[in-house]
Motif scaffolding. Structure first.
Motif, PDB file in Angstrom:
ATOM      1  N   SER A  32      -7.148   5.703   6.845  1.00  0.00           N
ATOM      2  CA  SER A  32      -6.439   6.837   7.444  1.00  0.00           C
ATOM      3  C   SER A  32      -6.662   6.917   8.946  1.00  0.00           C
ATOM      4  O   SER A  32      -5.832   7.470   9.672  1.00  0.00           O
ATOM      5  CB  SER A  32      -6.864   8.145   6.773  1.00  0.00           C
ATOM      6  OG  SER A  32      -8.168   8.535   7.166  1.00  0.00           O
ATOM      7  N   PRO A  84       1.234  11.783   4.629  1.00  0.00           N
ATOM      8  CA  PRO A  84       0.074  10.907   4.436  1.00  0.00           C
ATOM      9  C   PRO A  84      -1.207  11.646   4.083  1.00  0.00           C
ATOM     10  O   PRO A  84      -2.124  11.059   3.515  1.00  0.00           O
ATOM     11  CB  PRO A  84      -0.055  10.190   5.784  1.00  0.00           C
ATOM     12  CG  PRO A  84       0.592  11.104   6.767  1.00  0.00           C
ATOM     13  CD  PRO A  84       1.709  11.772   6.022  1.00  0.00           C
ATOM     14  N   ILE A 119       3.446   0.571   5.544  1.00  0.00           N
ATOM     15  CA  ILE A 119       3.039   1.021   4.213  1.00  0.00           C
ATOM     16  C   ILE A 119       4.031   2.083   3.754  1.00  0.00           C
ATOM     17  O   ILE A 119       4.834   2.588   4.544  1.00  0.00           O
ATOM     18  CB  ILE A 119       1.602   1.577   4.192  1.00  0.00           C
ATOM     19  CG1 ILE A 119       1.508   2.906   4.975  1.00  0.00           C
ATOM     20  CG2 ILE A 119       0.614   0.561   4.746  1.00  0.00           C
ATOM     21  CD1 ILE A 119       0.194   3.631   4.773  1.00  0.00           C
ATOM     22  N   VAL A 129     -10.732   4.923   2.026  1.00  0.00           N
ATOM     23  CA  VAL A 129      -9.506   5.680   2.318  1.00  0.00           C
ATOM     24  C   VAL A 129      -9.594   6.306   3.703  1.00  0.00           C
ATOM     25  O   VAL A 129      -8.640   6.283   4.485  1.00  0.00           O
ATOM     26  CB  VAL A 129      -9.274   6.761   1.238  1.00  0.00           C
ATOM     27  CG1 VAL A 129      -8.168   7.721   1.670  1.00  0.00           C
ATOM     28  CG2 VAL A 129      -8.908   6.118  -0.094  1.00  0.00           C
ATOM     29  N   MET A 161       0.860  -1.184   0.000  1.00  0.00           N
ATOM     30  CA  MET A 161       0.000   0.000   0.000  1.00  0.00           C
ATOM     31  C   MET A 161       0.894   1.230   0.000  1.00  0.00           C
ATOM     32  O   MET A 161       1.916   1.268   0.690  1.00  0.00           O
ATOM     33  CB  MET A 161      -0.932   0.005   1.207  1.00  0.00           C
ATOM     34  CG  MET A 161      -1.875   1.196   1.282  1.00  0.00           C
ATOM     35  SD  MET A 161      -3.023   1.090   2.693  1.00  0.00           S
ATOM     36  CE  MET A 161      -4.168  -0.159   2.098  1.00  0.00           C
ATOM     37  N   GLU A 162       0.513   2.244  -0.769  1.00  0.00           N
ATOM     38  CA  GLU A 162       1.318   3.464  -0.852  1.00  0.00           C
ATOM     39  C   GLU A 162       0.407   4.683  -0.931  1.00  0.00           C
ATOM     40  O   GLU A 162      -0.632   4.643  -1.590  1.00  0.00           O
ATOM     41  CB  GLU A 162       2.237   3.435  -2.072  1.00  0.00           C
ATOM     42  CG  GLU A 162       3.140   4.666  -2.181  1.00  0.00           C
ATOM     43  CD  GLU A 162       4.151   4.566  -3.312  1.00  0.00           C
ATOM     44  OE1 GLU A 162       5.132   5.328  -3.295  1.00  0.00           O
ATOM     45  OE2 GLU A 162       3.956   3.720  -4.207  1.00  0.00           O
ATOM     46  N   ILE A 163       0.830   5.743  -0.258  1.00  0.00           N
ATOM     47  CA  ILE A 163       0.148   7.033  -0.363  1.00  0.00           C
ATOM     48  C   ILE A 163       1.047   7.945  -1.172  1.00  0.00           C
ATOM     49  O   ILE A 163       2.170   8.248  -0.772  1.00  0.00           O
ATOM     50  CB  ILE A 163      -0.123   7.653   1.017  1.00  0.00           C
ATOM     51  CG1 ILE A 163      -0.859   6.670   1.933  1.00  0.00           C
ATOM     52  CG2 ILE A 163      -0.936   8.942   0.859  1.00  0.00           C
ATOM     53  CD1 ILE A 163      -1.008   7.164   3.359  1.00  0.00           C
ATOM     54  N   LYS A 164       0.563   8.376  -2.330  1.00  0.00           N
ATOM     55  CA  LYS A 164       1.335   9.250  -3.193  1.00  0.00           C
ATOM     56  C   LYS A 164       1.328  10.680  -2.658  1.00  0.00           C
ATOM     57  O   LYS A 164       0.534  11.038  -1.793  1.00  0.00           O
ATOM     58  CB  LYS A 164       0.776   9.222  -4.621  1.00  0.00           C
ATOM     59  CG  LYS A 164       0.888   7.865  -5.301  1.00  0.00           C
ATOM     60  CD  LYS A 164       2.342   7.502  -5.583  1.00  0.00           C
ATOM     61  CE  LYS A 164       2.451   6.271  -6.457  1.00  0.00           C
ATOM     62  NZ  LYS A 164       3.863   5.928  -6.750  1.00  0.00           N
ATOM     63  N   TYR A 169      -3.402   0.390  -3.494  1.00  0.00           N
ATOM     64  CA  TYR A 169      -3.267  -0.923  -2.878  1.00  0.00           C
ATOM     65  C   TYR A 169      -3.044  -1.951  -3.973  1.00  0.00           C
ATOM     66  O   TYR A 169      -3.806  -2.011  -4.942  1.00  0.00           O
ATOM     67  CB  TYR A 169      -4.508  -1.286  -2.058  1.00  0.00           C
ATOM     68  CG  TYR A 169      -4.395  -2.623  -1.366  1.00  0.00           C
ATOM     69  CD1 TYR A 169      -3.323  -2.884  -0.511  1.00  0.00           C
ATOM     70  CD2 TYR A 169      -5.329  -3.630  -1.577  1.00  0.00           C
ATOM     71  CE1 TYR A 169      -3.190  -4.109   0.120  1.00  0.00           C
ATOM     72  CE2 TYR A 169      -5.210  -4.861  -0.942  1.00  0.00           C
ATOM     73  CZ  TYR A 169      -4.134  -5.088  -0.096  1.00  0.00           C
ATOM     74  OH  TYR A 169      -3.988  -6.309   0.530  1.00  0.00           O
ATOM     75  N   VAL A 219       4.871   5.859   2.120  1.00  0.00           N
ATOM     76  CA  VAL A 219       4.315   7.213   1.995  1.00  0.00           C
ATOM     77  C   VAL A 219       5.316   8.051   1.214  1.00  0.00           C
ATOM     78  O   VAL A 219       6.459   8.215   1.643  1.00  0.00           O
ATOM     79  CB  VAL A 219       4.047   7.849   3.375  1.00  0.00           C
ATOM     80  CG1 VAL A 219       3.480   9.260   3.208  1.00  0.00           C
ATOM     81  CG2 VAL A 219       3.088   6.984   4.184  1.00  0.00           C
ATOM     82  N   THR A 229      -3.278  10.395  -3.176  1.00  0.00           N
ATOM     83  CA  THR A 229      -3.927   9.203  -3.711  1.00  0.00           C
ATOM     84  C   THR A 229      -3.375   7.945  -3.043  1.00  0.00           C
ATOM     85  O   THR A 229      -2.162   7.780  -2.939  1.00  0.00           O
ATOM     86  CB  THR A 229      -3.724   9.094  -5.235  1.00  0.00           C
ATOM     87  OG1 THR A 229      -4.225  10.280  -5.864  1.00  0.00           O
ATOM     88  CG2 THR A 229      -4.467   7.895  -5.803  1.00  0.00           C
ATOM     89  N   TRP A 230      -4.275   7.080  -2.613  1.00  0.00           N
ATOM     90  CA  TRP A 230      -3.889   5.816  -1.987  1.00  0.00           C
ATOM     91  C   TRP A 230      -3.917   4.696  -3.028  1.00  0.00           C
ATOM     92  O   TRP A 230      -4.856   4.597  -3.823  1.00  0.00           O
ATOM     93  CB  TRP A 230      -4.861   5.456  -0.861  1.00  0.00           C
ATOM     94  CG  TRP A 230      -4.761   6.307   0.358  1.00  0.00           C
ATOM     95  CD1 TRP A 230      -4.877   7.669   0.443  1.00  0.00           C
ATOM     96  CD2 TRP A 230      -4.544   5.847   1.694  1.00  0.00           C
ATOM     97  NE1 TRP A 230      -4.748   8.081   1.739  1.00  0.00           N
ATOM     98  CE2 TRP A 230      -4.549   6.992   2.535  1.00  0.00           C
ATOM     99  CE3 TRP A 230      -4.357   4.582   2.259  1.00  0.00           C
ATOM    100  CZ2 TRP A 230      -4.362   6.895   3.905  1.00  0.00           C
ATOM    101  CZ3 TRP A 230      -4.176   4.496   3.632  1.00  0.00           C
ATOM    102  CH2 TRP A 230      -4.172   5.641   4.437  1.00  0.00           C
TER     103      TRP A 230
END
Length: 209
Positions: free
Chosen positions: A76, A104, A98, A72, A51-54, A61, A100, A58-59
């Motif tokens: 969070s 976040p 995850i 989301v 999982m990454e938060i740009k 998975y 980031v 934007t999240w």
């Protein structure tokens, strides 16, 4: 098989779709009731989640954007950043890492009330947090590497911050003023009696020349 291995095989890291994650976290984190008390939980680390938060908030998975905002927001609510600098999803029974890219959260809207020492700045994040900047929720400004630009960050909770969106940054600059801070004249903003320096007045004049 030890307890941690059992958790690892049956918990968050074993789930292969966002809907399954939602079900697990909903049961563990009091879904819909705001941020969970993650700072009080001390579960075992159970590995990393894809999982990454740009930087734009934007999240992702498993390489796919999570398009459902309620999902989301649920994720969070169980975020925590630890002393090691990494960000985790935390439930009472497990902690998973995850990625980031920047912060976040993103502060996407700002409301200004009052003026001078009575001024209050209230921000809304992309996941629905409402945060009033002040002594407990400071704003810090970081130089963009290799440029004359600045990136403002708002403290949200724990060690978690929101990157202030560019449009909101312009609004902050509009209400900035010259204030003496520790014997220096700074271009700064106020909120709830606190002063947050953006840059020195001399640097601002240089950039504006």
């Amino acid at each position: 098989m030890n307890d941690q291995s059992t958790v690892r095989k049956s918990g968050l890291t074993a789930v292969r779709d966002a809907g399954g994650l939602e079900a697990l976290i909903s049961r563990a984190a009091r879904a819909g009731k705001g941020a969970a008390p993650v700072e009080r939980w001390n579960p075992p680390f159970c590995g990393d989640l894809d999982m990454e938060i740009k930087a734009d908030g934007t999240w992702f998975y498993l390489g796919t954007p999570i398009g459902r905002m309620p999902l989301v927001q649920l994720f969070s609510s169980v975020l925590r950043k630890d002393e090691d600098g990494r960000t985790y999803l935390v439930t009472p029974v497990e902690k998973v890492g995850i990625r980031v890219e920047d912060a976040p959260f993103v502060a996407v809207e700002m409301a200004v009330e009052g003026k001078g020492c009575e001024q209050k700045l209230t921000f809304r994040t992309n996941v629905g947090d409402v945060v009033e900047a002040g002594p407990d929720h400071p704003i810090r400004f970081v130089d963009k590497e290799g440029t004359d630009g600045l990136k403002p960050y708002l403290h949200v909770r724990g060690r978690l911050e929101a990157l202030v969106a560019r449009s909101v940054m312009y609004e902050l600059v509009e209400i900035g003023e010259e204030i003496e801070v520790d014997g220096r004249i700074m271009f700064a903003i106020r909120s709830r009696g606190a002063v947050f320096s953006i840059m020195s007045a001399d640097r601002l004049k240089h950039l504006s020349a």
